[in-house]
Structure formats: C-alpha cells, structure tokens
Write an enzyme that holds these catalytic residues in place. Structure first.
Site, PDB file in Angstrom:
ATOM      1  N   LYS A  73       0.847  -1.196   0.000  1.00 58.19           N
ATOM      2  CA  LYS A  73       0.000   0.000   0.000  1.00 58.19           C
ATOM      3  C   LYS A  73       0.885   1.250   0.000  1.00 58.19           C
ATOM      4  O   LYS A  73       1.926   1.277   0.685  1.00 58.19           O
ATOM      5  CB  LYS A  73      -0.886  -0.009   1.249  1.00 58.19           C
ATOM      6  CG  LYS A  73      -1.936   1.086   1.296  1.00 58.19           C
ATOM      7  CD  LYS A  73      -2.812   0.958   2.548  1.00 58.19           C
ATOM      8  CE  LYS A  73      -3.959   1.938   2.549  1.00 58.19           C
ATOM      9  NZ  LYS A  73      -4.821   1.800   3.756  1.00 58.19           N
ATOM     10  N   SER A 148      -9.857   1.533   2.756  1.00 57.96           N
ATOM     11  CA  SER A 148      -8.999   2.350   1.925  1.00 57.96           C
ATOM     12  C   SER A 148      -7.919   1.584   1.168  1.00 57.96           C
ATOM     13  O   SER A 148      -7.363   2.104   0.204  1.00 57.96           O
ATOM     14  CB  SER A 148      -8.319   3.411   2.797  1.00 57.96           C
ATOM     15  OG  SER A 148      -7.440   2.805   3.722  1.00 57.96           O
ATOM     16  N   SER A 172      -9.968  -0.845   6.954  1.00 57.69           N
ATOM     17  CA  SER A 172      -9.398  -0.684   5.611  1.00 57.69           C
ATOM     18  C   SER A 172      -8.665  -1.887   5.043  1.00 57.69           C
ATOM     19  O   SER A 172      -8.293  -1.872   3.876  1.00 57.69           O
ATOM     20  CB  SER A 172      -8.457   0.511   5.582  1.00 57.69           C
ATOM     21  OG  SER A 172      -9.216   1.680   5.493  1.00 57.69           O
TER      22      SER A 172
END
Ligand code: GLN
Length: 489
Positions: A73, A148, A172
C-alpha cells in the site's frame, strides 16, 4: 499459493526472476483496467529475485517468503520509491528509508512488485478518494474494491500479486478483502510495527496482509510481525510462525455471535452468514450469543478519535518538511490563478502553509482535519475527545466481558457487498456506515480477519461476502486457525 510457489522454486521448476516476470506480465495485461498500482518497482523486484535465485543456485535453503511477489500500500515507505499515501501533497515524496515491515520482508527475501492505490491518507471505504485514479473491483469492474486499501485487495484478487500489505484504522484491510473476495487480516494493535507507515490515526492504525488463502496471510504475518524499538507502541511479543498453528481443527472452541451486529442483517447476506455459522457448528465449534452493547456508539467514537488524531498527524504536511509546496507546482499556480488571486505565488510562510494544504489535500481529508481540529479545540476537548475516550474504554470492556465466555467472535465483515462507483460519494455518512462492523475492533485493539464465506447474486454477478472472526488480544493464531478450518472444509 505461497507454499506451491515455494516448492516450485526449490524444485527449480521456476526461478524467482521468472515468477516476478509472470506477475509483471499480468500487471501489464490487466492493470490499465483495474488500476491497482500507483508505482511499479521492476528494478527492485528483479534485484530481490536475482538474490533469491543465486541462493537457490548455490543450493542454500530458502524461507517461505523468498522470491514470492507482492504489493505494498502506498501508505508504507519503501526506500527510494515514491510514497504518496494517495495524496497530491506527497506527489513527489520519495521515501528515504524502509518501513520496518519492508525491512523485514526484504530480509525474508520477498519480492516487491510495486505500490498499491488507496484512499487519500487511508480515509475512505472505496478508494475513490485517491488523488490519482480509481481502482476497479476485479470481481465486477463496475464496482468499487472497497477501501482504503482497495489497490492492495484488488492486486491480490486480480492475480497481480500473490500477497499485499494494507493498513487498517477502521476496517481498511477487512472491508476491501470482503468486497474483493480475498483474505485480509488486521493484527492486534502493537503486533506489527508501524515505523515507516504514514500515520492516519496512531491509536488505531495497524499494518496487515492480504492474500488468497488464510495460510498465505499467516505466512506474511509471520514475516512482518514482532517487537520493534523504532515503534514505541509495538508490543513485547515473541516472534511466531503463525502458519504452524493451522491445525484445521476447531472442535471445542466457542464462537460468540454479537447480537447487536446480526439482528438487522437482511437478505442474502443474512442467509450466507447463517449458513456459515452452521458450518462452524458442523466443524465442532460451540456457538453462543454475546452482547457488545456499546458498539452502537462505535462509529461516533471513531469519528471523534480518528479525526482528532488525523488533524494532529497531518499537521506536518505544510509544504516545508515533506512533499509538495504550493509554489513549486505549475498546477498550483493555475489553481491560484483560477481563484483570482492577485499574486500567483504565496507571499510569506503562512500563505505557503495555507496554499499547500489547500491544493495538496482532497475534500475528505480536509473535512476530517476540520472535524478533528474542532473536537480537540479548547472548550470542546472535554465534551468530545475526552468523552469519546471514555466510551472507547467501554467498548473495549465489552470485548473483555465477551471473551470471558467465548474464544472467538464472529459476524459479517460488512453489512453489504461491493457497491457501484459514485453510489456513496455524495453522502459521507453513507460511506462511513460501510465500516459499522469493523470499527469497534480497532477501538478495542483486538485482531480480526475477513475471509470469503459465500456470494450474493446481484445483477447477474456473484459478489463476494466476507465473514469476520475477531480474536482476543494477541490471539492471531486462534482466528487464523478458525478461518483456515472454514476455508479448507
Ligand atoms: N473507511 C474508514 C475511514 O474512512 C476506515 C479507514 C481505514 O481503516 N484506514 O476512516
């Protein structure tokens, strides 16, 4: 999957370089459509792969993660690689060091393919707040991948990575895992170092893995977890090999179903969830109802504590210390001109701060900074922040009480399946409700895993549904083994 690739590497049926190349080929073919990656790190990947191949050629033993390609990420720093956190304000930020999880992955020989898209500073549930691109759900490209960590989930679901890392502050990792039909694990607060992870809300953030199978998630967790002197919140814990705890047997374990979470379930999700409970029973688990009465306040408490921490963590992005500055982007000049300012460049330090933050942050980030600045301000601190901390303690106590009776808690990961692009962007509250089942887990600090339990048929497409097993503090092995037992049966 990791074990299969590992065996192929050891038996010299494939080289780590070829394996990395295979994944880059898939990325090339699919990612223009999916949009999982923000940055591809070919050079780094091939250097790492070559190192593993040389080890194998010398006849040395290799670990399970060695040569296995994955995605990171963009919230997590990889030395020499751009880390945007999905924000324009970090558009030109090159991480000067490795996050502890990255150092550990490199030491374990893992191959890093690139950096994955995400909601800006991890604020969102659909990856639509990314300043760069949308990411499509590989299961149905008209739908969001969740957020997210949407890029990390989509990369694994689309076979553009074997594993990936995400961050989870309120859901997330688990919510996008649920939407994309993969496994996602949020470890216990303190289990995994956050050093080198860009902070969203420091009392809630955890880094964790995505993978196609529970065993793979366990293997990645073994590689990244452990105490770290660089993160004062990292817990004193001995390193474990979580994959060794996957016995496939949960006989005699007691699973608690939180009544507040399931009483309003509807339609197919309800059916799928109930079926999965029956399956746990058939596998020898005892099922009981438990109560987490303060969960009804979880969303409100989260949006006070999280926004407060966001407002303080994001104060450092001021155009001086990191990333972009209002006066060095031609785009910023245009924006200022279009705002009909007489002068196009900031005049002084304060204007530099203000213009940088105005141009650099997106609307959702600004909304949260404003909310958090308000809840922390003199006169409101006691009424909001302090009060929220007290209710947080009650939420944590609910879990302590429940775990006196049961070994694990089980509920759906989300009250819904992946939604369409734009469906919730107009109404932030609607978006926030997507995390209703995941948020109290972060407030309590316990570990939880989302894993596929079935599919809902929507408009002719089979959309994945995730089940969430929530464990006692530091009982990752318990939730991993229960999810694994479910998965293999
Ligand atoms: N969707 C939640 C939010 O927008 C959770 C985010 C997260 O876990 N990083 O805050």
């Amino acid at each position: 999957m990791i074990r299969e690739f590992h065996n192929k590497l050891v038996n010299r049926e494939i080289t780590a370089t070829q394996l990395a190349q295979q994944y880059f080929d898939v990325i090339e073919k699919k990612d223009t459509e999916i949009g999982a990656y923000l940055t591809i790190t070919k050079q780094l990947a091939f250097e790492q792969a070559k190192f593993v191949d040389e080890k194998i050629a010398r006849g040395e033993e290799i670990g399970l993660m060695e040569g296995i390609p994955g995605a990171i990420k963009d919230m997590i720093c990889v030395e020499g690689v751009r880390a945007t956190a999905g924000s324009k304000i970090l558009d030109n930020y090159i991480a000067p060091f490795d996050a502890t999880v990255i150092r550990k992955l490199k030491e374990n020989g893992a191959v890093i393919l690139g950096k994955a898209n995400q909601d800006e500073f991890a604020m969102g549930s659909s990856t639509e707040t990314s300043a760069y691109q949308i990411t499509k759900n590989p299961v149905d490209t008209s739908r969001v991948p969740g957020g997210s960590s949407g890029g990390s989930a989509a990369a694994v679901a689309a076979d553009e990575a074997v594993w990936s890392l995400g961050t989870d502050t309120g859901g997330s990792i688990r919510q996008p895992a649920s939407f994309c039909g993969v496994v996602g694990l949020k470890p216990t607060y303190g289990r995994v170092s956050r050093y080198g992870g860009i902070a969203m809300a420091s009392s809630l953030d955890q880094i964790g893995p995505f993978a196609k199978t529970v065993e793979d998630a366990a293997i990645v967790l073994s590689a990244i977890s452990g105490e770290d002197p660089m993160d004062a919140t990292s817990a004193k814990s001995s390193d474990k090999k979580y994959e060794d705890f996957l016995t496939g047997d949960i006989k005699g374990k007691t699973i608690g179903i939180p009544k507040e979470y399931v009483e309003n379930l509807e339609g197919e999700i309800k059916e799928i969830f109930e079926k999965s409970v029956e399956k746990f029973k058939a596998l020898g688990a005892k099922v009981e109802t438990v109560s987490l009465p303060h969960s009804q306040y979880a969303l409100s408490v989260y949006y006070i504590i999280m926004t407060s921490e966001v407002s303080s963590n994001l104060a450092k992005f001021d155009g001086i210390k990191f990333g972009m500055r209002a006066d060095d982007l031609s785009e910023s000049k245009n924006e200022l001109e279009s705002n009909k300012k007489t002068n196009t460049l900031p005049k002084n330090l304060l204007e530099t701060y203000l213009d940088t933050r105005k141009i650099g942050f997106g609307d959702e980030v600004k909304r949260r900074i404003m909310l958090g600045t308000y809840t922390l301000s003199a006169g409101y601190y006691d009424a909001y922040y302090l009060k929220a901390q007290k209710v947080r303690a009650l939420i944590r106590r609910d879990f302590e009480q429940a775990y006196k009776k049961v070994d694990l808690i089980y509920c759906p990961t989300c009250p819904e399946v992946a939604f369409k692009f734009g469906e919730k962007t107009a109404d932030p509250l609607k978006m926030y409700l997507s995390d209703i089942f995941t948020i109290s887990v972060n407030l309590a600090g316990v570990p939880a895993i989302s894993f596929p339990i079935g599919f809902c048929e929507v408009e002719g497409k089979k959309l994945p549904v995730g089940g969430q097993l929530i464990g006692k503090w530091f009982d990752e092995e318990g939730i991993l083994n229960a999810a694994h037992t479910f998965e293999i049966n």
